[in-house]
Design an enzyme around this catalytic site. Structure first.
Site, PDB file in Angstrom:
ATOM      1  N   TYR A  63       0.825  -1.523   0.069  1.00  0.00           N
ATOM      2  CA  TYR A  63      -0.221  -0.176   0.159  1.00  0.00           C
ATOM      3  C   TYR A  63       1.089   1.213   0.025  1.00  0.00           C
ATOM      4  O   TYR A  63       1.477   1.572   0.907  1.00  0.00           O
ATOM      5  CB  TYR A  63      -0.763   0.134   0.730  1.00  0.00           C
ATOM      6  CG  TYR A  63      -2.150   0.730   1.128  1.00  0.00           C
ATOM      7  CD1 TYR A  63      -3.169   0.657   0.702  1.00  0.00           C
ATOM      8  CD2 TYR A  63      -2.207   2.671   1.776  1.00  0.00           C
ATOM      9  CE1 TYR A  63      -4.175   1.390   0.357  1.00  0.00           C
ATOM     10  CE2 TYR A  63      -3.381   2.720   1.999  1.00  0.00           C
ATOM     11  CZ  TYR A  63      -4.375   2.552   0.952  1.00  0.00           C
ATOM     12  OH  TYR A  63      -5.559   3.567   0.878  1.00  0.00           O
ATOM     13  N   TYR A 116      -5.415   5.638  -7.718  1.00  0.00           N
ATOM     14  CA  TYR A 116      -6.014   5.237  -6.033  1.00  0.00           C
ATOM     15  C   TYR A 116      -7.652   5.079  -5.868  1.00  0.00           C
ATOM     16  O   TYR A 116      -8.215   5.280  -5.445  1.00  0.00           O
ATOM     17  CB  TYR A 116      -6.018   6.335  -5.119  1.00  0.00           C
ATOM     18  CG  TYR A 116      -5.648   6.545  -3.977  1.00  0.00           C
ATOM     19  CD1 TYR A 116      -4.799   5.328  -3.286  1.00  0.00           C
ATOM     20  CD2 TYR A 116      -6.793   6.756  -3.088  1.00  0.00           C
ATOM     21  CE1 TYR A 116      -4.970   5.102  -1.617  1.00  0.00           C
ATOM     22  CE2 TYR A 116      -7.289   6.599  -1.652  1.00  0.00           C
ATOM     23  CZ  TYR A 116      -6.509   6.059  -0.857  1.00  0.00           C
ATOM     24  OH  TYR A 116      -6.730   5.661   0.067  1.00  0.00           O
TER      25      TYR A 116
END
Lengths: 383, 383
Positions: B292, B342
């Site tokens: 991440y 994203y």
């Protein structure tokens, strides 16, 4: 497969003004459930609750002293999803994601954010609450759960010739149960059919005040673990034979006006089919049924969907005494959400566990299987 | 035990202004994932997403034509919980609660509700978002994820002598990957270290613009089912060796200032221990890592927590080229959240599946095991 079971239950007192935060209530109920099981917070590695519970898992982890959660989930659909917490906990335990899962619900629903008023709080827009459709109801004056449910109730009552006087039988039965349950808010306060008929209209001609569940402050928690782990703990485990959620096509949450036949309880039918198929049980196999009673008529819908009686026959079935302590299917011996408290369905799950353990205030004899249904989720608990 | 796997993946285009609703985006991505698997909406009986996704399951059931969900869950912790959707889906499938579970995330995060601005929307108070602590940060000027993460980053950088110039290496590597990935927003747009150093400060002296992930519109979905069911479907299944969430004591969501050592990534360490223990694998067993990257420094924290390098060694490890396509552990060959888009971590899961199938834009050779970690949840996917 590690068969899941409920190994501990806990709660706060049920009141109208708890005098403390929802975080405090949640911690008290969870600690109480862990004490009941003989477990410590450090044993907990999973948590689940409602999407609309106001407590964060991170806050409970800190406040209780939990070391690490390996599973954390939220169940949508408000009280309709309450038994879904059992399904999530079962899934986590049986898949090995976690070993000790706590389910909780804590709310100052009377003293802080009342569902029964037209006051729209920040919660109204919480994701997973299914309240997106409130915007289609409010402009027409349908602003509370009683009005939303009332619209479906009116259709059912018109089709089957049911009156508000019929509904009184449900309320009287639940208040009779609550009257001998010291945990119930209405302990020692039974009502008569006349009391019901004299209570004020909430949604005329469908629901009077005494058709509505309570608004309550309080918290309830339970602990799910494997059968193997439960063997070493303090209580008789309540086995989760199966648990399921149900979200059929065209179903909505509370404001459920969009499916073809408003008198048909689609979620209940799907849950019944799933539970009966998976457990091999049928309506004749239950000694107790904990059926979500946010409004009296919901008991009718559950009785029919789960096959305790035929469609449109519930009013007669109830009138004949079949949901009483000596009836065909004793209903919510704790008094349910109408008589005990409205902790959003969760107190009906803990009562199911007490019935299985034989520790309920109003114990039913020789309980083997209990049906718990809360509308969009349901489960079978067994001794 | 019915070993769960990912049998289908889908997405919309990734953009800055999708021009359509988040409900439409979700439906497109889910339908695409079902098409990819060779399944129909009527096969779906479970759904899961983030607590903060704006779509209700009931709306998706109606819009897609799903017949009945037996499982519906939400994962808290924002993007940190994204891999938790995989854990929930796995639990549902392996426990038999459901057979075909769709996980989705849809957001107009650039064109509607930007996380990167100080604008507090209704979402800020969504339960399960872990944002209760925003109230303790905003009065001190910490109003965005960049500022919250920046506080922890500054402590790490001070302790280990890391500078913003070091962080450029992560950004350059991810943009290089995105440059050759046609799905990536930054397709054909690599950057140099100088570009990074010339981009404006977002949180001085920690993050420049090019240290931050994108703000994107789009949706991603994937389908989890049993290995047995997947055998009859269209794609090479990506097996879920294990998936876990992690909420350690004193951890917060994004605004994570309360644990003892701000430089220690507790959730990552717990996830690593759990995954390595359950799968028998270690850092040397992965051919690809999807870590991440909401901010460049998060890649350092993941590399250290999962043991790809020692504490404080990540800057050197990255500088030596170890996260490149020919390095020790190729990082996010899709370009990650910085280079591709994203979609709150979910596009890193679909890339992991593509790497296992061998269908990625930048395929790594002979992929057997992929590590996916999103902070408060992580998983191992295998061929």
């Amino acid at each position: 497969m590690a068969d899941a079971c409920i190994a501990g239950i806990g709660q706060t007192e049920f009141s109208k003004n708890s005098g403390r935060s929802e975080l405090t209530l949640a911690c008290e109920a969870i600690q109480s459930a862990l004490d009941d099981a003989g477990l410590a917070p450090s044993d907990v590695d999973g948590m689940t609750t409602f999407t609309i519970d106001n407590n964060e898992d991170v806050d409970l982890v800190r406040s209780l002293g939990i070391e690490n959660l390996r599973f954390s989930s939220r169940v949508p659909h408000g009280g309709g999803g309450s038994t879904g917490t059992l399904a999530h906990a079962m899934a986590a335990v049986e898949s090995g994601l976690a070993n000790v899962v706590v389910a909780w619900r804590a709310m100052n629903e009377r003293s802080e954010a009342r569902f029964g008023t037209a006051h729209m709080t920040a919660n109204s827009n919480v994701r997973g609450a299914g309240t997106g459709f409130i915007e289609w109801s409010v402009p027409f004056g349908a602003v509370t759960p009683a009005t939303w449910t009332g619209i479906q109730a009116q259709r059912y009552m018109a089709r089957y010739g049911v009156t508000n006087e019929d509904l009184a039988d449900v309320s009287v039965a639940l208040r009779a149960a609550a009257a001998s349950n010291p945990r119930a808010w209405f302990y020692g306060k039974p009502i008569t059919k006349a009391d019901h008929q004299e209570s004020r209209w909430i949604v005329e001609p469908v629901f009077r005040l005494l058709d509505c569940c309570q608004e309550s402050d309080g918290a309830v928690a339970f602990v799910v673990t494997t059968a193997e782990r439960a063997r070493d703990l303090k209580q008789i485990p309540a086995r989760i034979l199966h648990a399921t959620q149900s979200v059929p096509f065209e179903t909505e949450v509370v404001t459920n006006f969009y499916h073809q036949d408003l008198t048909s309880f689609e979620s209940g039918k799907k849950s019944a089919a799933e539970l009966y198929d998976r457990t091999g049980l049928g309506p004749e196999d239950f000694q107790v049924a904990m059926l979500y009673d946010h409004f009296t008529i919901a008991v009718y819908w559950h009785l029919e969907a789960f096959g305790f009686c035929g469609l449109g026959e519930a009013a007669d079935f109830v009138r004949e005494g079949n949901i009483g302590p000596n009836g065909k299917i004793p209903l919510s011996p704790n008094g349910g959400l109408i008589g005990e408290a409205y902790i959003h369905g969760m107190n009906n799950i803990t009562e199911a566990v007490r019935q299985i353990r034989g520790t309920a205030a109003n114990p039913v004899d020789a309980v083997q299987n209990v049906l718990v249904s809360s509308g969009m989720s349901a489960a079978v608990l067994s001794r």
